[in-house]
Design a protein around this motif. Structure first.
Motif, PDB file in Angstrom:
ATOM      1  N   GLN A 197     -19.725  -9.327 -30.829  1.00 11.56           N
ATOM      2  CA  GLN A 197     -19.917 -10.265 -29.730  1.00 11.56           C
ATOM      3  C   GLN A 197     -18.971 -11.426 -29.939  1.00 11.56           C
ATOM      4  OE1 GLN A 197     -24.006 -11.350 -29.562  1.00 11.56           O
ATOM      5  NE2 GLN A 197     -24.652  -9.362 -28.817  1.00 11.56           N
ATOM      6  N   ARG A 198     -18.314 -11.764 -28.858  1.00  9.30           N
ATOM      7  CA  ARG A 198     -17.344 -12.843 -28.915  1.00  9.30           C
ATOM      8  C   ARG A 198     -17.766 -13.925 -27.954  1.00  9.30           C
ATOM      9  NH1 ARG A 198     -10.946 -11.984 -28.071  1.00  9.30           N
ATOM     10  NH2 ARG A 198     -10.314 -13.823 -29.224  1.00  9.30           N
ATOM     11  N   GLU A 199     -17.866 -15.112 -28.443  1.00 17.96           N
ATOM     12  CA  GLU A 199     -18.273 -16.229 -27.604  1.00 17.96           C
ATOM     13  C   GLU A 199     -17.017 -16.968 -27.172  1.00 17.96           C
ATOM     14  OE1 GLU A 199     -21.004 -20.077 -28.258  1.00 17.96           O
ATOM     15  OE2 GLU A 199     -21.721 -18.223 -29.167  1.00 17.96           O
ATOM     16  N   ILE A 200     -16.827 -17.072 -25.863  1.00 19.44           N
ATOM     17  CA  ILE A 200     -15.650 -17.742 -25.329  1.00 19.44           C
ATOM     18  C   ILE A 200     -16.094 -19.068 -24.744  1.00 19.44           C
ATOM     19  CG2 ILE A 200     -13.784 -17.631 -23.650  1.00 19.44           C
ATOM     20  CD1 ILE A 200     -13.973 -14.575 -23.873  1.00 19.44           C
ATOM     21  N   ARG A 201     -15.474 -20.123 -25.202  1.00 18.78           N
ATOM     22  CA  ARG A 201     -15.825 -21.457 -24.712  1.00 18.78           C
ATOM     23  C   ARG A 201     -14.615 -22.048 -24.005  1.00 18.78           C
ATOM     24  NH1 ARG A 201     -19.550 -24.206 -29.333  1.00 18.78           N
ATOM     25  NH2 ARG A 201     -20.760 -22.359 -29.800  1.00 18.78           N
ATOM     26  N   ARG A 202     -14.775 -22.271 -22.719  1.00 17.08           N
ATOM     27  CA  ARG A 202     -13.723 -22.892 -21.922  1.00 17.08           C
ATOM     28  C   ARG A 202     -14.376 -23.915 -21.007  1.00 17.08           C
ATOM     29  NH1 ARG A 202     -11.114 -17.267 -20.388  1.00 17.08           N
ATOM     30  NH2 ARG A 202      -9.968 -16.893 -22.295  1.00 17.08           N
ATOM     31  N   THR A 203     -13.583 -24.831 -20.520  1.00 15.58           N
ATOM     32  CA  THR A 203     -14.125 -25.801 -19.578  1.00 15.58           C
ATOM     33  C   THR A 203     -14.442 -25.102 -18.269  1.00 15.58           C
ATOM     34  OG1 THR A 203     -11.910 -26.367 -18.835  1.00 15.58           O
ATOM     35  CG2 THR A 203     -12.843 -27.701 -20.612  1.00 15.58           C
TER      36      THR A 203
END
Length: 149
Positions: A100-106
């Motif tokens: 699982q990859r958590e992507i954090r973007r605005t």
């Protein structure tokens, strides 16, 4: 059957029979019988290296034992190892899970139509008190307005 622990010196593959520890504060090295478990910062040595190892100049060497016998493999160690392998083989292996990859973007609404960026407004500032031959010459400046595109 090969012994579990070997000599810590370079390419030596002989069985370890002694353990050497250091006390840097007191500049002392101690060689004694093989410790029951490997110790961090200690060296396991074979018979040859236990008798031939030297310490730096100014250090003291303490040998707790002068004759080192090879340690036979313990049946307790072998039994414990066999039990651990047997126990591990009985456990059911869970199926692999995808990573699982958590992507954090605005948070940006990419579906909205982009607004044009405002054009910077420039203004010409008179240099002030400099009297220059070019100062009285008219400049070829054309005004720019926001309506032009």
């Amino acid at each position: 059957m090969s012994p579990i622990r070997h000599c810590s010196r370079g390419a030596c593959k002989n069985p370890a029979v002694a353990t050497m520890t250091y006390d840097y504060k007191q500049a002392t090295a101690v060689i004694g019988p093989l410790s029951p478990v490997p110790l961090p910062g200690a060296f396991d040595l074979c018979v040859d290296h236990a008798h031939s190892v030297t310490v730096p100049v100014g250090w003291q060497m303490i040998r707790l034992k002068t004759e080192f016998e090879p340690v036979p493999p313990s049946t307790d160690d072998l039994t414990a190892l066999a039990d651990a392998i047997r126990e591990a083989s009985r456990k059911e292996v869970p199926p692999p899970k995808p990573a699982q990859r958590e992507i954090r973007r605005t948070a940006v609404d990419i579906s909205a139509t982009p607004r044009p960026r405002p054009r910077p407004r420039f203004s010409v500032v008179d240099g002030g008190g400099e009297e220059d031959s070019d100062a009285n010459q008219p400049h070829n400046l054309t005004p720019v307005s926001d309506e032009e595109g």
